[in-house]
Motif scaffolding. Structure first.
Motif, PDB file in Angstrom:
ATOM      1  N   ASP A  20     -11.495   1.425  -8.049  1.00  0.00           N
ATOM      2  CA  ASP A  20     -10.270   1.818  -7.288  1.00  0.00           C
ATOM      3  C   ASP A  20      -9.738   3.007  -7.936  1.00  0.00           C
TER       4      ASP A  20
ATOM      5  N   ASP B 253      -3.244   4.321  -9.970  1.00  0.00           N
ATOM      6  CA  ASP B 253      -3.741   2.822 -10.251  1.00  0.00           C
ATOM      7  C   ASP B 253      -3.204   2.327 -11.774  1.00  0.00           C
TER       8      ASP B 253
ATOM      9  N   HIS C 145      -0.375   0.450  -6.809  1.00  0.00           N
ATOM     10  CA  HIS C 145      -0.198  -0.889  -5.992  1.00  0.00           C
ATOM     11  C   HIS C 145       0.195  -2.056  -6.938  1.00  0.00           C
ATOM     12  N   HIS C 146       0.214  -1.898  -8.502  1.00  0.00           N
ATOM     13  CA  HIS C 146       0.475  -3.157  -8.957  1.00  0.00           C
ATOM     14  C   HIS C 146       2.031  -3.392  -8.747  1.00  0.00           C
TER      15      HIS C 146
ATOM     16  N   THR D  99      -5.029   1.185  -4.707  1.00  0.00           N
ATOM     17  CA  THR D  99      -4.363   2.610  -4.909  1.00  0.00           C
ATOM     18  C   THR D  99      -5.090   3.448  -3.682  1.00  0.00           C
TER      19      THR D  99
ATOM     20  N   ASP E 133     -11.557  -3.086  -5.155  1.00  0.00           N
ATOM     21  CA  ASP E 133     -10.207  -4.007  -5.489  1.00  0.00           C
ATOM     22  C   ASP E 133     -10.184  -5.269  -4.618  1.00  0.00           C
TER      23      ASP E 133
END
Ligand SMILES: [Mn+2]
Length: 319
Positions: free
Chosen positions: A25, A81, A106-107, A126, A156
């Motif tokens: 990713d 990411d 995207h965490h 991401t 991912d």
């Protein structure tokens, strides 16, 4: 998103940073971003933290291995990411030197460490966020960029198997396929190919699985040098947390890997247990079902006890 786009449009030369231990990713997102920047007439250099896993070479190789002084005259630094600033490790020098920064990730534990942050914890990857970003910027993609993003998203999501897949993820993947690239070959290289040496290492790791909480917690303990006898360098050690994750009855899978300065912990949840919370107690983070942390304790035994303890709490919290 607007302040991120504003910074990107104004930039002339962009440094792009994926997280340490670059995964598909992070890499796919970086390569896609680099290609889009070049389409826009900007300079773009990806700085990686060190040697990339050999099995990921097929994704691309247009990057610079950061060695402490290789940094061009960039006017924007984009982190992709990365859940927190620690994840760019020693490349923080680049981040600080440029002083004009963007964080796209995207965490959901993301610490919004940059000047402009575009964080969407509901995105599966991401790469999925970048697809939206490029659309908003009215960028016309091509098959190479689409392939990079597809690799990011499919990786991912465990090839679209994990619970992070949403209808939007599938729409994104479908839109990417419209550009025409060999997605079956990308999937084969990502998910269905390993070296014989890696297979042998995995067999050894399988033998050593430990069980706790009636088998709900399964742990493998290894060392970054465990691959040496098979000729596998520490960068090329395969993903080992999937070994306990796949065993029947596992609710939380753990991989504890002895590294230079401590123990790298990878956590996966098959059920309702929140492993991000467990990882955060050790200063790490991630997603509810996939998280990680680095522990600085003396022995593997100490790391094991501490992690199993937190995993038991996570199991209780999920009941
Ligand atoms: Mn990711």
């Amino acid at each position: 998103m607007d302040s991120v786009i504003d910074k990107i449009i104004k930039a002339k030369s962009v440094a792009i940073l994926p997280h340490v231990n670059e995964d598909p990713d992070a890499l796919g997102s970086c390569f896609a971003f680099q290609k889009v920047m070049r389409l826009m007439g900007k300079e773009a250099v990806i700085y990686v933290s060190g040697k990339i896993e050999a099995r990921l070479d097929f994704i691309g190789n247009d990057y610079v291995m950061y060695n402490g002084d290789s940094c061009y005259n960039h006017d924007l630094c984009v982190c992709l990411d990365c859940g927190d600033i620690e994840r760019i490790t020693e490349r923080k020098v680049i981040f600080d030197k440029i002083g004009n920064t963007v964080n796209i990730d995207h965490h959901f534990t993301n610490t919004r460490f940059a000047d402009a942050n575009y964080v969407d914890g509901t995105a599966a990857a991401t790469g999925e966020i970048l697809f939206d970003l490029f659309k908003e910027m009215q960028i016309t993609l091509n098959s190479e960029i689409a392939r990079d993003l597809y690799i990011a998203v499919s990786s991912d999501t465990g090839c679209f198997k994990y619970s992070n897949v949403t209808p939007k993820t599938m729409h994104t993947a479908a839109s990417l396929l419209e550009y025409g690239f060999d997605h079956a070959e990308a999937a084969r290289l990502l998910f269905d190919t390993e070296t014989l040496e890696a297979a042998k290492l995995k067999a050894e790791i399988t033998e050593g699985i430990k069980s706790y909480a009636d088998g709900k917690i399964k742990v493998v303990v290894t060392d970054e040098r465990a691959g040496e006898k098979y000729g596998i360098s520490k960068e090329d050690i395969p993903n080992l947390v999937d070994i306990p994750r796949r065993i029947e009855g596992t609710e939380i899978a753990v991989c504890i890997k002895h590294i230079d300065d401590g123990f790298r912990i990878n956590l996966r949840s098959n059920g309702a247990a929140d492993v991000a919370k467990a990882a955060m107690t050790f200063g790490g983070g991630g997603h509810i079902k996939a998280a990680g942390a680095t522990l600085h304790c003396d022995t593997a035994e100490d790391a094991l006890n501490a992690v199993v303890e937190e995993c038991k709490k996570a199991l209780e919290g999920a009941e």
